[in-house]
Motif scaffolding. Sequence first.
Motif, PDB file in Angstrom:
ATOM      1  N   GLN A   1      -1.343 -16.983   3.034  1.00 48.09           N
ATOM      2  CA  GLN A   1      -0.681 -15.886   3.728  1.00 48.09           C
ATOM      3  C   GLN A   1       0.746 -15.693   3.208  1.00 48.09           C
TER       4      GLN A   1
ATOM      5  N   ASN B   1      -5.074  -4.303   0.397  1.00 49.83           N
ATOM      6  CA  ASN B   1      -3.663  -4.336   0.755  1.00 49.83           C
ATOM      7  C   ASN B   1      -2.750  -4.066  -0.438  1.00 49.83           C
TER       8      ASN B   1
ATOM      9  N   ALA C   1      -7.815 -10.042  -0.925  1.00 51.96           N
ATOM     10  CA  ALA C   1      -7.012  -9.180  -0.037  1.00 51.96           C
ATOM     11  C   ALA C   1      -6.756  -7.844  -0.700  1.00 51.96           C
TER      12      ALA C   1
ATOM     13  N   ARG D   1      -5.835  -7.691  13.989  1.00 50.24           N
ATOM     14  CA  ARG D   1      -6.069  -7.172  12.645  1.00 50.24           C
ATOM     15  C   ARG D   1      -5.768  -8.176  11.542  1.00 50.24           C
ATOM     16  N   GLY D   2      -4.719  -8.974  11.689  1.00 55.23           N
ATOM     17  CA  GLY D   2      -4.370  -9.859  10.588  1.00 55.23           C
ATOM     18  C   GLY D   2      -4.439 -11.337  10.897  1.00 55.23           C
TER      19      GLY D   2
ATOM     20  N   TYR E   1      -6.940  -4.531   7.209  1.00 59.81           N
ATOM     21  CA  TYR E   1      -6.580  -5.779   7.887  1.00 59.81           C
ATOM     22  C   TYR E   1      -5.408  -6.335   7.121  1.00 59.81           C
ATOM     23  N   GLY E   2      -4.214  -6.094   7.653  1.00 58.67           N
ATOM     24  CA  GLY E   2      -3.010  -6.106   6.852  1.00 58.67           C
ATOM     25  C   GLY E   2      -2.464  -7.464   6.475  1.00 58.67           C
ATOM     26  N   VAL E   3      -1.728  -7.433   5.370  1.00 65.68           N
ATOM     27  CA  VAL E   3      -0.875  -8.525   4.939  1.00 65.68           C
ATOM     28  C   VAL E   3       0.542  -8.004   5.021  1.00 65.68           C
ATOM     29  N   SER E   4       1.352  -8.586   5.870  1.00 65.08           N
ATOM     30  CA  SER E   4       2.712  -8.114   6.064  1.00 65.08           C
ATOM     31  C   SER E   4       3.618  -8.641   4.965  1.00 65.08           C
TER      32      SER E   4
END
Length: 406
Positions: A381, A149, A146, A371-372, A401-404
């Motif tokens: 996650q 990000n 990832a 996106r995610g 492609y985001g990781v919140s």
Amino acid sequence: MVVAARCAAEVAAAVRHAAAGNLPVGVQATGHGLPGAAEGGVLVTTRRMDGITVDAGARTVRVQAGVRWGQVVAAAEPYGLAPLNGSAPSVGAVSYTLGGGLGILAREFGYAADHVRWLEVVTADGEVRQVTRESDPDLYWALLGAGQNFGIVTELEIGLVPVRTLYGGSVAFDGRAVDPAAVLRAYEAWTRTVPEGLTSSFAAVPYPDLPALPPQLRGRYVISVRVAYTGADGDALVAPLREIGPVLADSLRVMPYAESHTIHSDPDFPHAYYGDSAVLRELDVERAGELLRLTGPEASRMCVVQVNHLGGALGRPAPNAVPFREGRFLVRLLAVGEREQARAVLDPAFALLADDTLGRALNFAFGAGDRGAGLYDPETQKRLAGLKEQYDPANLFRRTYGVSAC
């Protein structure tokens, strides 16, 4: 603002500028597919950072962020070594690796991310860090799976493998003369018989009747199986493929590793398309056959289908965030056209696979899906979200492609 970075210090300056104005940061080495809007943001282009250093004794290579895989293959070849590159030599080595890196010898050696020794990264605080598994185990884990990000990776060191030659190429069939679904059934059955070290994929491509294409491809629906293998018994192993039906083309042979890009013969420049992927527990060949009918020559948009055989070394645990290692197949679909037109074909196709789908593959999420959603299992996650809050609480690196954050 576009920053044409030549070194890590210039990348760091760009990140500090973006942080001061709370501007989103994106990074691009080569570009693949369609661009997204980034009004008011900062784009760091790394293509000028193209340094490569091979250490033949250690079997490693250091690559900067703008290096493409074709350059690495050429640099390693004189030493009888090879990188764990993908099918297209024009793809950026660093970005590919941060997304996992599913290569042409993946079942034998695993993901490219599994072989990274260290990374140099500019984090959201504008600092340049060298990250190893020992020095920063959490950040190392998150970057490999990832990465974009959590910062801009400006350089990494990755292991090479002692491969000079391989047995590879493709067997192709005319999809109008044979039943594509029957070829897929035969391929799936064949994958259950091959050794762990043999990597392969199935592809279905309906070529338009255009003068720009080679005459042998114009208007054809080409079904092919591509193979890469370092063993000595390749011809015997692929014999069942040649018996599936009348062969349109057969390029299987022993080749120098430097010619391995000819196995897939991917275009050497980006194309405009949308697409997505699904990692599957198993391949239901009947449903996959229906998928081929939905995406074949009669579809409203030109679609490309690829089915990668996973397993082998890809299923082994590693200290990184690459998920869904238990998957047995990866299905990738591309569609030409506007996003909604593409989704009108892709969404029903992926729905057929839903019961066996573990999730999506980051490197093959080409703008068609959310996106995610579905890029990681819940445990991965959750851990990524916690680390995002620690390393990028302002979500500076949100053009991904985001990781919140939690």
